[in-house]
Design a protein around this motif. Sequence first.
Motif, PDB file in Angstrom:
ATOM      1  N   ASN A   1      27.820 -16.246  81.711  1.00  0.00           N
ATOM      2  CA  ASN A   1      27.015 -17.253  81.013  1.00  0.00           C
ATOM      3  C   ASN A   1      27.139 -17.039  79.503  1.00  0.00           C
ATOM      4  OD1 ASN A   1      25.082 -15.356  80.055  1.00  0.00           O
ATOM      5  ND2 ASN A   1      23.724 -15.683  81.790  1.00  0.00           N
ATOM      6  N   ASP A   2      26.620 -17.948  78.724  1.00  0.00           N
ATOM      7  CA  ASP A   2      26.843 -17.921  77.268  1.00  0.00           C
ATOM      8  C   ASP A   2      26.320 -16.645  76.623  1.00  0.00           C
ATOM      9  OD1 ASP A   2      28.097 -20.344  77.357  1.00  0.00           O
ATOM     10  OD2 ASP A   2      26.338 -21.513  76.773  1.00  0.00           O
TER      11      ASP A   2
ATOM     12  N   ASN B   1      22.712 -17.058  87.945  1.00  0.00           N
ATOM     13  CA  ASN B   1      22.340 -17.249  86.538  1.00  0.00           C
ATOM     14  C   ASN B   1      23.200 -16.434  85.584  1.00  0.00           C
ATOM     15  OD1 ASN B   1      20.311 -19.062  87.158  1.00  0.00           O
ATOM     16  ND2 ASN B   1      18.697 -17.517  87.196  1.00  0.00           N
TER      17      ASN B   1
ATOM     18  N   ALA C   1      28.637 -18.844  84.201  1.00  0.00           N
ATOM     19  CA  ALA C   1      28.680 -20.121  83.505  1.00  0.00           C
ATOM     20  C   ALA C   1      28.287 -21.234  84.475  1.00  0.00           C
ATOM     21  CB  ALA C   1      30.080 -20.373  82.943  1.00  0.00           C
ATOM     22  N   PRO C   2      27.586 -22.256  83.987  1.00  0.00           N
ATOM     23  CA  PRO C   2      27.117 -23.332  84.869  1.00  0.00           C
ATOM     24  C   PRO C   2      28.269 -24.048  85.571  1.00  0.00           C
ATOM     25  CG  PRO C   2      26.044 -23.450  82.719  1.00  0.00           C
ATOM     26  CD  PRO C   2      27.159 -22.449  82.599  1.00  0.00           C
TER      27      PRO C   2
END
Length: 402
Positions: free
Chosen positions: A221-222, A142, A145-146
């Motif tokens: 991730n963002d 998690n 980034a996806p």
Amino acid sequence: MKKLFLNVIATIALALFATPAMAKYVLEQGPDSYPDLPSSHWAYEAVTFLTDKQVVVGYPDGLYRPDQKVTRGEFATMVIKALGIYEKDIPLIFNYSDTKTHWADRNIQVASYYGLVKGYGNGTFKPNEFVTRMEALNIILNALAPQNMDTEEAKHFVSIYSDYSEIPDWALIAAGKCQMLGLVYNVPGHETTLEPNRHALRGELARFLFNMVEAVKVMPNDKLKEEAPKKKYAEPKKANGYVLDNVYYDEEYAVIPEGTILPMTVQKCINAKTAKEGETLTVRTPYNFVTREKYIVIPIGVDIATKIHKVERPHRFFQNGYMALTTSNVLTEIKGNPDMKIVASLGERDADMRIIRNDPYLTRTRYNVVKGQNEYIHKGQRMDFVLLEPLRVKIFNVEEEI
């Protein structure tokens, strides 16, 4: 036209995580800080790194206890410390019914805010339950980034484990992504099993966290990306040269995509009739290879050393000679371009990189002698190389962080 095919070790994100580099770290407290964790222990390097960063600590008796289980609240705390967001001031908006009086409530709130952890459907977090290996891997994933992956792809990646059928349905794709990105660590003796539902141990969680810290540098991730300091880059050197129209930029790197043609000059005459396996051959960049903006990505005069891997002699009546060449390395000296750096893998993070690394290795370089022509290449002859994988070149230097 005879063609040489140039294969550069891929530096896309996936390559980074397939073989994460584990540096040698030394504890400030000395080598005997954890009597139960000798330097030969499989978790030593990761625990040393995390202790130095004050992510993990030992017990009052001085032991680390690498085989001890960890609760969900404890692991949430370890994760935010490892990511450097432990002291972030965030809105307390997550109302888990069983964490309000728990010592890790704020840490769980921080981990939830950054998208690292989630509670259960009944509104609880269960901070005192031991975290499983699959839960821990999902939390680490998690932070990144996806990545796109479907069920079939996930099964392909986890099918190497004899117990992959034990992966919960909710975790199958996450397990596949973790395997693809090199986030998984298997305790020695358990390399063929994933053990997704076993309670995770302090030692293996340290290895998970180390892998996460390295991975998040490249693909956070963002929410974590917003926390990264903004950088101002000094403009790289410019020159006229052979323009590579398809170059794109990834922060301080210029990326020359797969399929790019790079003409090179052969530095020695080589003949399929007399060539011997193991014989060396050098090719050289005859121009500055530049971007549309005329930024230099590979300067003129870079030598690429090769050797003949296989030779098929031409027959008397058929001009069908064949030579397969495997290149060994990019030579290190680049005159007049002291700031130029070509890196093969973002997983190799030496602070004092040489001007040109001994890798990228250029492999599977070959050409076919055209039927009906002489079976040799002249010295000075230009040959087309085709990148079979992307090449990343560091051309931007950070001027300041803002």
